[in-house]
Scaffold this motif. Structure first.
Motif, short mmCIF file in Angstrom:
data_model
loop_
_atom_site.label_atom_id
_atom_site.label_comp_id
_atom_site.label_asym_id
_atom_site.label_seq_id
_atom_site.Cartn_x
_atom_site.Cartn_y
_atom_site.Cartn_z
N SER A 46 -8.61 29.55 4.21
CA SER A 46 -9.75 30.40 4.57
C SER A 46 -10.48 30.94 3.35
O SER A 46 -11.67 31.22 3.42
N SER A 47 -9.78 31.08 2.24
CA SER A 47 -10.39 31.71 1.06
C SER A 47 -10.87 30.68 0.04
O SER A 47 -11.14 31.04 -1.11
N ILE A 48 -10.97 29.41 0.43
CA ILE A 48 -11.58 28.42 -0.46
C ILE A 48 -13.09 28.58 -0.37
O ILE A 48 -13.65 28.56 0.74
N VAL A 49 -13.73 28.77 -1.51
CA VAL A 49 -15.18 29.04 -1.51
C VAL A 49 -15.91 27.99 -2.34
O VAL A 49 -15.32 27.31 -3.19
N ALA A 50 -17.20 27.88 -2.06
CA ALA A 50 -18.02 26.93 -2.80
C ALA A 50 -18.35 27.47 -4.18
O ALA A 50 -18.36 28.68 -4.41
N SER A 51 -18.61 26.57 -5.08
CA SER A 51 -19.02 26.93 -6.43
C SER A 51 -20.17 27.93 -6.39
O SER A 51 -21.08 27.80 -5.59
N GLY A 52 -20.10 28.91 -7.26
CA GLY A 52 -21.16 29.90 -7.36
C GLY A 52 -20.84 31.20 -6.66
O GLY A 52 -21.44 32.24 -6.98
N GLN A 53 -19.90 31.17 -5.72
CA GLN A 53 -19.56 32.41 -5.02
C GLN A 53 -18.71 33.29 -5.94
O GLN A 53 -17.80 32.80 -6.62
N ALA A 54 -19.01 34.59 -5.94
CA ALA A 54 -18.25 35.52 -6.79
C ALA A 54 -16.80 35.60 -6.32
O ALA A 54 -16.49 35.39 -5.15
N VAL A 55 -15.92 35.90 -7.26
CA VAL A 55 -14.48 36.03 -6.97
C VAL A 55 -14.05 37.44 -7.31
O VAL A 55 -14.16 37.89 -8.45
N ARG A 56 -13.58 38.13 -6.30
CA ARG A 56 -13.18 39.52 -6.49
C ARG A 56 -11.75 39.58 -7.04
O ARG A 56 -10.83 38.97 -6.48
N ARG A 57 -11.58 40.33 -8.11
CA ARG A 57 -10.24 40.54 -8.67
C ARG A 57 -9.35 41.15 -7.60
O ARG A 57 -9.72 42.13 -6.95
N PRO A 58 -8.16 40.59 -7.38
CA PRO A 58 -7.32 41.12 -6.31
C PRO A 58 -6.53 42.36 -6.73
O PRO A 58 -6.10 42.49 -7.87
#
Lengths: 441, 441
Positions: free
Chosen positions: A174-186
């Motif tokens: 579910s948390s696989i995202v496309a290139s360019g999407q921001a990634v929030r520090r967990p």
């Protein structure tokens, strides 16, 4: 598969940008992706990257002239999902590739009809190339496994099963995202060795992992293993894949059942799937370091030994917020070769995955594991490059990094290049770290 | 949630079999599932179990009289998927429950209209209750974790992280099957301690695991953790769940990234989801053994301590092929209590799962982990019951088992029972082992 006219290095396209020697997407590549006009409200469509353009396959279906069998394949894509093409295995994919190669090549009579079906890549948003079903991450990079093992067990870095079992574990789709999407520090639980109790706080050891993603095409029935030499017929294509990892969360949580929250906050995939056909000129022998036993028979075949690997060059690039603000370009962190890094081929991973009966489905993803080269500077993660965070990397602007900081943009690049073949590339796989949410509650 | 008229133990249904004290499905339960007529070619439909019948909700939508808001909820189920109801969170589920309770209760004026919408459960096939998205298996059974840990580390059975971290790992969704589907014994790599090389052969240590499955209702956005006291609003309901395990494959493959092929050949789920509303009378305090620290704040709340657990009785039953041939009934292997077995509540599992930002989606599954009781005979797996395969179990007909044999049928049962409440049950969760395919290739 044998090479055909679609691989001819002299083949040129009437899409001028596809003939630029530096493009990732010459007419010999033709990768698939999902896009929509940045300004449009309608849904995702399937497209093919050609030079700096996207060919809209729904528009092309309407405007182009196609044989009945090609038209049927295009009809399956009209809903904006790759699944029907993936499920069909190699045959419809090869059919479509041949038709698109012919339609896009210099001198094609379809030029007039298809020109209006092109959109600049700068004018579209790109999604994941398909809806990901189940996702499995492997650990096929032996130099990565050795380097990481050394951090924990200096005298015995590789566990005894490594040379026999393609080690892998199930990941989070579910948390696989496309290139360019921001990634929030967990946020997560971590415990320093000196502390007696853990704390709940933002990860302080946020890392990337340089991987390839193998997307499954045709599936197999539950209980029905796929033999090694049939495995490539179940592979659709290859992407770049960044398995972001929170090393401090991982160290505390991973015993005894493996990584969990340290991995499932995000993974980033490149938007264009490079097909097995496009990769056909770049097959390579399986290059296992000396001193390891032959694989068990279900994981061994002459074809796999001689041509099982993919000769793909890989790089990781970092641009910090300060570099971006100063207009400074990204800094290359490392480069490696997939063929030299991997102890197991994609076909071995797939055959192993199904050997107990597990069913794969179209759109499932197999991650390669981090593809680090043999030399320390070829490492595909900060954990390795900084010796577990002990040796910071000095960037050209004077900044230092052990792990990723908020605002850092990490990009993976990949391409295939060989004398006698046209260079093909994988496009962008990029993500920028944003700050963790407040842990207060 | 507070109890309401749908929980009244004296409530009776005009469906006579629902008033049988032994039924799993009185009018106080009303679990959801997907069914189709055994003789029909049309697709899956959503139904509610009532006594020995299924109420076809598509037919009921057409034939019954419903308020506009209930009709809108039923309309969302007309395609045969629970997803829209799951995604809506508690509100539409409670609305539908109340309407169905009223329509099915003794004296309802809807009896004439809904009677034709009932089908005997013996006349339908049952699917998984929903399409499973991502599946995570936890390890919340502390007695199981202790017993299994003892087999590997007699002096230090529980690892230091266990009392702080709800240990879990990602599982395989594609191979989750509905109750009744055969389970093929997996082939795989195993290595005996004495051997120097592994072999590829059918698993010789095939086991079951007695678990609960928690199905996610409303999801959360990527990067947006769910707080503990909001977690139950994201749970749809509970099923029985058998996480079949090949212990010999597991022992060889699981270091360092956790179980993989030892688990992903099949998992079996019961077909009826018992909703959180049906379970409301059976909430219990979190019963952690003494000597463990309080959870970190993100995993602790008064509600969770006082009422976070589910008081569910669980049993595992075995019928061998010889017992079946002789007409002998299944043998009870063990029984335990979910509330006593679990170190973490479902809400804690869900809050932990999302604390780093991982997004859950409607239809995702959280497995509880094996819910063994404190006493050895309450163990939820053969690994525990036979002390790692060293002490065979003698069955009433004289047969012995350390692990499962081909032809064995393993069934899980579960129910809730308390003074002042009507007993509710979970239905059947059953699978029969069939022989492995030939390993020759």
């Amino acid at each position: 598969m044998t090479l055909d006219s679609t691989h001819d290095p002299d083949l040129r396209s009437w899409v001028a940008s596809a003939n630029d020697p530096a493009t990732d997407f010459p007419i010999q590549n033709l990768p698939f992706g999902r896009f929509r006009r940045a300004d449009a409200l309608d849904g995702w469509r399937i497209g093919v990257a050609i030079g700096d353009q996207v060919l809209d396959l729904r528009a092309a279906q309407e405007c182009g002239r196609w044989t009945a069998d090609v038209a049927a394949v295009l009809e399956g894509l009209a809903g904006g999902e790759l699944k029907s093409l993936m499920a069909g295995g190699p045959k419809p994919r090869r059919l479509l590739r041949s038709a698109l190669s012919e339609a896009l090549c210099d001198g094609s009579q379809q030029r007039g009809a298809l020109q209006p079906c092109l959109l600049p890549q700068t004018a579209v948003a790109l999604a994941l190339p398909c809806a990901i079903g189940d996702y499995t991450d492997f650990y096929a990079g032996i130099h990565h496994a050795t380097a990481v093992g050394k951090l924990f067990r200096p005298d015995n870095p590789l566990l005894p099963n490594y040379e026999w079992v393609p080690i892998g574990y199930h990941g989070r789709s579910s948390s696989i995202v496309a290139s360019g999407q921001a990634v929030r520090r967990p946020l997560g639980q971590t415990k320093s060795p000196a502390a007696t109790t853990p704390v709940f706080a933002p990860s302080q050891r946020l890392d990337y992992e340089l991987e390839l993603g193998f997307l499954v095409g045709a599936g197999n029935a539950l209980g029905d293993p796929v033999a090694l030499d049939a495995a490539e017929d179940h592979l659709f294509g290859v992407t770049l894949f960044n398995d972001w990892s929170a090393r401090d969360i991982q160290a505390w949580e991973y015993q005894p059942l493996g990584p969990f929250l340290s991995k499932n906050f995000a993974s980033t995939m490149s938007p264009w799937v490079v097909t097995l056909e496009a990769l056909a000129p770049f097959r390579a022998p399986l290059s296992r370091p000396a001193g390891h036993p032959d694989p068990l028979p279900y994981l061994d075949s002459p074809h796999n030994r001689q041509r099982g690997a993919f000769d793909i060059q890989l790089e990781a690039w970092l641009q910090t917020a300060a570099m971006r603000a100063a207009g400074e370009p990204p800094h290359r962190m490392s480069s490696s070769s997939a063929a030299e890094a991997a102890f197991w081929t994609a076909a071995q991973l797939l055959a192993h995955h199904t050997c107990g009966g597990c069913n794969l489905q179209p759109g499932d993803l197999l991650g390669s594991g981090t593809l680090s080269g043999l030399r320390p500077e070829q490492a595909g993660s900060l954990l390795e490059l900084t010796s577990g965070g002990k040796e910071p990397i000095r960037l050209p602007n004077g900044e230092q990094r052990t792990f990723l900081a908020d605002g850092d943009t990490l990009s993976l690049r990949g391409w295939c290049e060989r004398p006698g073949s046209r260079r093909i590339g994988f496009g962008e796989c990029s993500g920028t770290i944003v700050a963790a949410p407040s842990p207060a509650r």
